[in-house]
Scaffold this active site. Sequence first.
Site, PDB file in Angstrom:
ATOM      1  N   ASP A 109      66.957  27.923 -35.893  1.00 17.49           N
ATOM      2  CA  ASP A 109      65.878  26.951 -36.048  1.00 17.49           C
ATOM      3  C   ASP A 109      66.455  25.599 -35.625  1.00 17.49           C
ATOM      4  OD1 ASP A 109      64.108  24.995 -36.949  1.00 17.49           O
ATOM      5  OD2 ASP A 109      63.447  26.182 -38.676  1.00 17.49           O
ATOM      6  N   TYR A 165      64.362  25.178 -44.707  1.00 15.67           N
ATOM      7  CA  TYR A 165      63.110  24.552 -45.144  1.00 15.67           C
ATOM      8  C   TYR A 165      62.498  25.421 -46.256  1.00 15.67           C
ATOM      9  CZ  TYR A 165      58.112  23.582 -45.055  1.00 15.67           C
ATOM     10  OH  TYR A 165      56.822  23.318 -45.426  1.00 15.67           O
ATOM     11  N   LYS A 187      57.321  18.599 -35.613  1.00 14.46           N
ATOM     12  CA  LYS A 187      58.323  17.561 -35.890  1.00 14.46           C
ATOM     13  C   LYS A 187      58.650  16.779 -34.614  1.00 14.46           C
ATOM     14  CE  LYS A 187      58.053  19.189 -40.013  1.00 14.46           C
ATOM     15  NZ  LYS A 187      57.437  20.469 -39.917  1.00 14.46           N
ATOM     16  N   ARG A 231      42.934  34.141 -26.625  1.00 12.28           N
ATOM     17  CA  ARG A 231      44.069  34.429 -27.506  1.00 12.28           C
ATOM     18  C   ARG A 231      45.284  34.865 -26.685  1.00 12.28           C
ATOM     19  NH1 ARG A 231      44.056  39.199 -29.436  1.00 12.28           N
ATOM     20  NH2 ARG A 231      41.887  39.198 -30.126  1.00 12.28           N
TER      21      ARG A 231
HETATM   22  O1  P1T Z   1      55.296  23.029 -40.963  1.00 12.50           O
HETATM   23  P1  P1T Z   1      55.488  24.055 -39.883  1.00 12.50           P
HETATM   24  O2  P1T Z   1      55.121  23.566 -38.522  1.00 12.50           O
HETATM   25  O3  P1T Z   1      54.877  25.382 -40.208  1.00 12.50           O
HETATM   26  O4  P1T Z   1      57.080  24.298 -39.760  1.00 12.50           O
HETATM   27  C1  P1T Z   1      57.861  24.855 -40.758  1.00 12.50           C
HETATM   28  C2  P1T Z   1      59.283  24.376 -40.632  1.00 12.50           C
HETATM   29  C3  P1T Z   1      60.217  25.178 -40.002  1.00 12.50           C
HETATM   30  N1  P1T Z   1      61.495  24.790 -39.853  1.00 12.50           N
HETATM   31  C4  P1T Z   1      61.924  23.591 -40.303  1.00 12.50           C
HETATM   32  C5  P1T Z   1      63.356  23.210 -40.125  1.00 12.50           C
HETATM   33  C6  P1T Z   1      61.035  22.728 -40.934  1.00 12.50           C
HETATM   34  O5  P1T Z   1      61.493  21.543 -41.375  1.00 12.50           O
HETATM   35  C7  P1T Z   1      59.686  23.121 -41.117  1.00 12.50           C
HETATM   36  C8  P1T Z   1      58.693  22.262 -41.818  1.00 12.50           C
HETATM   37  N2  P1T Z   1      59.247  21.239 -42.598  1.00 12.50           N
HETATM   38  C9  P1T Z   1      58.563  20.296 -43.313  1.00 12.50           C
HETATM   39  C10 P1T Z   1      57.225  20.268 -43.386  1.00 12.50           C
HETATM   40  C11 P1T Z   1      59.374  19.326 -44.037  1.00 12.50           C
HETATM   41  O6  P1T Z   1      58.861  18.283 -44.505  1.00 12.50           O
HETATM   42  O7  P1T Z   1      60.584  19.554 -44.159  1.00 12.50           O
END
Ligand code: P1T
Length: 377
Positions: free
Chosen positions: A170, A98, A195, A46
């Site tokens: 972000d 998001y 992403k 961890r």
């Molecule tokens: O899904 P995750 O890895 O936990 O990330 C969250 C997140 C954070 N910031 C942005 C700008 C994001 O677009 C996302 C996740 N977004 C999607 C799953 C979506 O389809 O927009």
Amino acid sequence: MGFSTDAIHAGQKPDPVTGAISVPIYMTSTYEQDELGKHKGYEYGRTHNLTRQSLEANIAALEKAKYGIAFSSGLAAIHNLMYLHKPGDHIICSDNVYGGTFRLLELNLKEFGLNFSWVDTSDIENIKNAFTEKTKMVYVETPTNPMLNISDLKAISEFCKSKDILHVVDNTFMTPFFQRPIELGADIVLHSTTKYLNGHCDVVGGIILTSNEAAHERLRYLQNAAGSIPSPFDCWLTLRSTKTLAVRMERHNKNAIKIAEYLNIKFPGKVVYPGLESHPDHELAKKQMSGFGGMISVDVGFYSEAKKIVDSLKIITLAESLGGVESLVCHPASMTHGSVPKEDRDKLGITDGLIRFSVGIEDVEDLIADIASALQI
Ligand code: P1T
């Protein structure tokens, strides 16, 4: 070093035992200690993992940050970030983020005594007006998901510095290939590596990058304390993917420009893409980003029309998420932003007729033909 040289080499040395070029996947939960009180710097999975450390150093180099801390998801990174606060602290956030970020902060962390102001951060006056003595952080998404609003990162950083508060960005939509907030003065950058950074729709992950010693030390301590670490295999996949980030982003951008122009003929004035001159912050986008990315939103009018289009697309797949080599489409109001109250969604422009494209790196002629045929049905 240039971006791609760093992307391919930073954080990665050939394995000292075998010379393996690819960083090994250290699938181990613990490490042998030489004797009581003496170990090789690796105690427990961890806390320490070399595949993870390689990924962290790699993305930190790309974002021009000293440190990276990789997490099991983007939201785990955001959650960990919010542990920096204490009950009573106030955070100013972009009003369009998001939907999962909104849900975590407004619907969950608020119960632990944190207070959030949701403002349009593309106008810095809104940030200044929301500032109080309790404000500890300005949290910005730019471009925002899914309305692609752009905030002036340099101006916001200057304001945050003048108030001695943290500026967090972000940077998921742009990636460090097109936008490097730390160079513009931000304290902390985060990503959903799910992403573009991983880019192949096969890993869920997140990362925080910073050069702020105190924030890094505290966040690393908190990650170990709370435990939201990514698997070594996921780190390896993401590390493999950042090697091709530059070529992928160039192609996402090129394809998206063509598709945005095509959609703009079909839905004049209804297409949101920072690369279009009609985007209200097109000039700012050109100044602080070196490309416009692969995300496009378009308001096709009604839910029925949106449904008809997304259901009829064949190559472009109806799915949540974005940033993969494969093109995706989604209906933010019912999918990614379903937890945002309808009246807030309407105010932001996330109408029932809005659809969002994540333009992949397929042949753009095939993507345009797919959209053209969906529009004819
Ligand atoms: O899904 P995750 O890895 O936990 O990330 C969250 C997140 C954070 N910031 C942005 C700008 C994001 O677009 C996302 C996740 N977004 C999607 C799953 C979506 O389809 O927009």
